[in-house]
Design a protein around this motif. Sequence first.
Motif, PDB file in Angstrom:
ATOM      1  N   ASP A 140       0.840  -1.204   0.000  1.00  0.00           N
ATOM      2  CA  ASP A 140       0.000   0.000   0.000  1.00  0.00           C
ATOM      3  C   ASP A 140       0.871   1.249   0.000  1.00  0.00           C
ATOM      4  OD1 ASP A 140      -2.587   1.193   0.026  1.00  0.00           O
ATOM      5  OD2 ASP A 140      -2.292   1.691   2.143  1.00  0.00           O
ATOM      6  N   ARG A 141       1.946   1.221   0.783  1.00  0.00           N
ATOM      7  CA  ARG A 141       2.860   2.357   0.834  1.00  0.00           C
ATOM      8  C   ARG A 141       3.498   2.586  -0.534  1.00  0.00           C
ATOM      9  NH1 ARG A 141       6.191   0.685   5.053  1.00  0.00           N
ATOM     10  NH2 ARG A 141       4.441   0.432   6.435  1.00  0.00           N
ATOM     11  N   LYS A 142       3.935   1.507  -1.183  1.00  0.00           N
ATOM     12  CA  LYS A 142       4.528   1.624  -2.517  1.00  0.00           C
ATOM     13  C   LYS A 142       3.512   2.165  -3.520  1.00  0.00           C
ATOM     14  CE  LYS A 142       8.009  -2.006  -2.207  1.00  0.00           C
ATOM     15  NZ  LYS A 142       8.423  -3.338  -2.703  1.00  0.00           N
ATOM     16  N   TRP A 143       2.278   1.667  -3.412  1.00  0.00           N
ATOM     17  CA  TRP A 143       1.232   2.105  -4.324  1.00  0.00           C
ATOM     18  C   TRP A 143       0.957   3.592  -4.161  1.00  0.00           C
ATOM     19  CZ3 TRP A 143      -3.995   3.452  -2.934  1.00  0.00           C
ATOM     20  CH2 TRP A 143      -4.801   3.710  -4.037  1.00  0.00           C
ATOM     21  N   LYS A 144       0.905   4.062  -2.906  1.00  0.00           N
ATOM     22  CA  LYS A 144       0.630   5.479  -2.658  1.00  0.00           C
ATOM     23  C   LYS A 144       1.747   6.362  -3.193  1.00  0.00           C
ATOM     24  CE  LYS A 144      -2.440   5.013   1.278  1.00  0.00           C
ATOM     25  NZ  LYS A 144      -2.605   5.187   2.726  1.00  0.00           N
ATOM     26  N   LEU A 145       3.002   5.905  -3.101  1.00  0.00           N
ATOM     27  CA  LEU A 145       4.119   6.684  -3.633  1.00  0.00           C
ATOM     28  C   LEU A 145       4.098   6.727  -5.156  1.00  0.00           C
ATOM     29  CD1 LEU A 145       7.018   5.542  -1.282  1.00  0.00           C
ATOM     30  CD2 LEU A 145       5.878   7.760  -1.309  1.00  0.00           C
ATOM     31  N   GLY A 146       3.537   5.708  -5.774  1.00  0.00           N
ATOM     32  CA  GLY A 146       3.497   5.627  -7.225  1.00  0.00           C
ATOM     33  C   GLY A 146       2.317   6.337  -7.865  1.00  0.00           C
ATOM     34  N   ILE A 147       1.442   6.920  -7.061  1.00  0.00           N
ATOM     35  CA  ILE A 147       0.263   7.586  -7.604  1.00  0.00           C
ATOM     36  C   ILE A 147       0.676   8.863  -8.333  1.00  0.00           C
ATOM     37  CG2 ILE A 147      -1.855   8.829  -7.018  1.00  0.00           C
ATOM     38  CD1 ILE A 147      -2.265   6.867  -4.745  1.00  0.00           C
ATOM     39  N   VAL A 148       0.220   9.009  -9.562  1.00  0.00           N
ATOM     40  CA  VAL A 148       0.458  10.230 -10.333  1.00  0.00           C
ATOM     41  C   VAL A 148      -0.710  11.164 -10.060  1.00  0.00           C
ATOM     42  CG1 VAL A 148       0.744  11.181 -12.648  1.00  0.00           C
ATOM     43  CG2 VAL A 148       1.657   8.922 -12.104  1.00  0.00           C
ATOM     44  N   VAL A 149      -0.387  12.349  -9.553  1.00  0.00           N
ATOM     45  CA  VAL A 149      -1.428  13.314  -9.221  1.00  0.00           C
ATOM     46  C   VAL A 149      -2.023  13.866 -10.503  1.00  0.00           C
ATOM     47  CG1 VAL A 149      -1.946  15.447  -7.987  1.00  0.00           C
ATOM     48  CG2 VAL A 149      -0.233  13.892  -7.088  1.00  0.00           C
ATOM     49  N   ARG A 150      -3.311  13.772 -10.602  1.00  0.00           N
ATOM     50  CA  ARG A 150      -4.031  14.287 -11.768  1.00  0.00           C
ATOM     51  C   ARG A 150      -5.370  14.840 -11.290  1.00  0.00           C
ATOM     52  NH1 ARG A 150      -4.445   8.609 -12.156  1.00  0.00           N
ATOM     53  NH2 ARG A 150      -6.595   7.911 -12.118  1.00  0.00           N
ATOM     54  N   PRO A 151      -5.950  15.726 -12.065  1.00  0.00           N
ATOM     55  CA  PRO A 151      -7.238  16.277 -11.632  1.00  0.00           C
ATOM     56  C   PRO A 151      -8.322  15.201 -11.632  1.00  0.00           C
ATOM     57  CG  PRO A 151      -6.647  17.102 -13.795  1.00  0.00           C
ATOM     58  CD  PRO A 151      -5.484  16.321 -13.303  1.00  0.00           C
ATOM     59  N   PRO A 152      -9.258  15.303 -10.706  1.00  0.00           N
ATOM     60  CA  PRO A 152     -10.352  14.329 -10.668  1.00  0.00           C
ATOM     61  C   PRO A 152     -11.247  14.477 -11.905  1.00  0.00           C
ATOM     62  CG  PRO A 152     -10.655  16.018  -8.994  1.00  0.00           C
ATOM     63  CD  PRO A 152      -9.329  16.261  -9.626  1.00  0.00           C
ATOM     64  N   PRO A 153     -12.090  13.461 -12.151  1.00  0.00           N
ATOM     65  CA  PRO A 153     -12.919  13.480 -13.372  1.00  0.00           C
ATOM     66  C   PRO A 153     -13.777  14.722 -13.540  1.00  0.00           C
ATOM     67  CG  PRO A 153     -13.077  11.360 -12.284  1.00  0.00           C
ATOM     68  CD  PRO A 153     -12.276  12.246 -11.392  1.00  0.00           C
ATOM     69  N   SER A 154     -14.279  15.288 -12.447  1.00  0.00           N
ATOM     70  CA  SER A 154     -15.150  16.458 -12.593  1.00  0.00           C
ATOM     71  C   SER A 154     -14.385  17.654 -13.152  1.00  0.00           C
ATOM     72  CB  SER A 154     -15.784  16.818 -11.244  1.00  0.00           C
ATOM     73  OG  SER A 154     -14.778  17.145 -10.308  1.00  0.00           O
ATOM     74  N   LEU A 155     -13.121  17.814 -12.793  1.00  0.00           N
ATOM     75  CA  LEU A 155     -12.316  18.921 -13.332  1.00  0.00           C
ATOM     76  C   LEU A 155     -11.853  18.617 -14.743  1.00  0.00           C
ATOM     77  CD1 LEU A 155     -10.131  20.171 -10.365  1.00  0.00           C
ATOM     78  CD2 LEU A 155     -12.102  21.251 -11.384  1.00  0.00           C
ATOM     79  N   ARG A 156     -11.591  17.354 -15.063  1.00  0.00           N
ATOM     80  CA  ARG A 156     -11.173  16.987 -16.416  1.00  0.00           C
ATOM     81  C   ARG A 156     -12.282  17.331 -17.410  1.00  0.00           C
ATOM     82  NH1 ARG A 156      -9.637  11.036 -15.463  1.00  0.00           N
ATOM     83  NH2 ARG A 156      -9.032  11.462 -13.347  1.00  0.00           N
ATOM     84  N   GLU A 157     -13.532  17.090 -17.027  1.00  0.00           N
ATOM     85  CA  GLU A 157     -14.655  17.399 -17.907  1.00  0.00           C
ATOM     86  C   GLU A 157     -14.752  18.894 -18.160  1.00  0.00           C
ATOM     87  OE1 GLU A 157     -17.951  15.680 -15.886  1.00  0.00           O
ATOM     88  OE2 GLU A 157     -17.275  13.629 -16.255  1.00  0.00           O
TER      89      GLU A 157
END
Length: 161
Positions: A140-157
């Motif tokens: 879980d720790r590795k997964w959290k470090l690997g998360i690429v920050v991106r805008p949520p779907p509502s902002l992408r729309e």
Amino acid sequence: MATMSLAAASPLTSAPRGVAVSTSGTAFCGLRAGGASAARFSGLAAAPPASGRGEAAVVRMAKREQELEEIRAMETEKLEEEVVDLKGELFLLRLKRSARQEFKSSEFGRMRKRIARLLTVRREREIEQGINKRMSRKLDRKWKLGIVVRPPPSLREKKED
């Protein structure tokens, strides 16, 4: 002129008919065991649940089961993307609350529960693979470090428009 004390109007001294007043010093007002029978209180004997609430609970349960089936059908990568998106939406909702903008307060609970369901299914899959709790936390720790920050779907729309 008659004066009425507060004690005369308290629930301990005046009780509705069929309800016993406890004299043992506690404030519990329950039904009499010996004198009052179910026949006297016909509504208490075998009352079916109210039609509005009972049926709504059944419908909600069906929706929850349907949602769980959809979550379990997802691939693990898709499931993790959904968690990241929902956490982003939750962050935006917190920003709206702090900025005192309009928002639905029920969305907080709905999103948190959805995230919890997704993570529960993810943990169920780890258990099926034989991953213990300690190893799960490391992953879980590795997964959290690997998360690429991106805008949520509502902002992408909104950006696409």
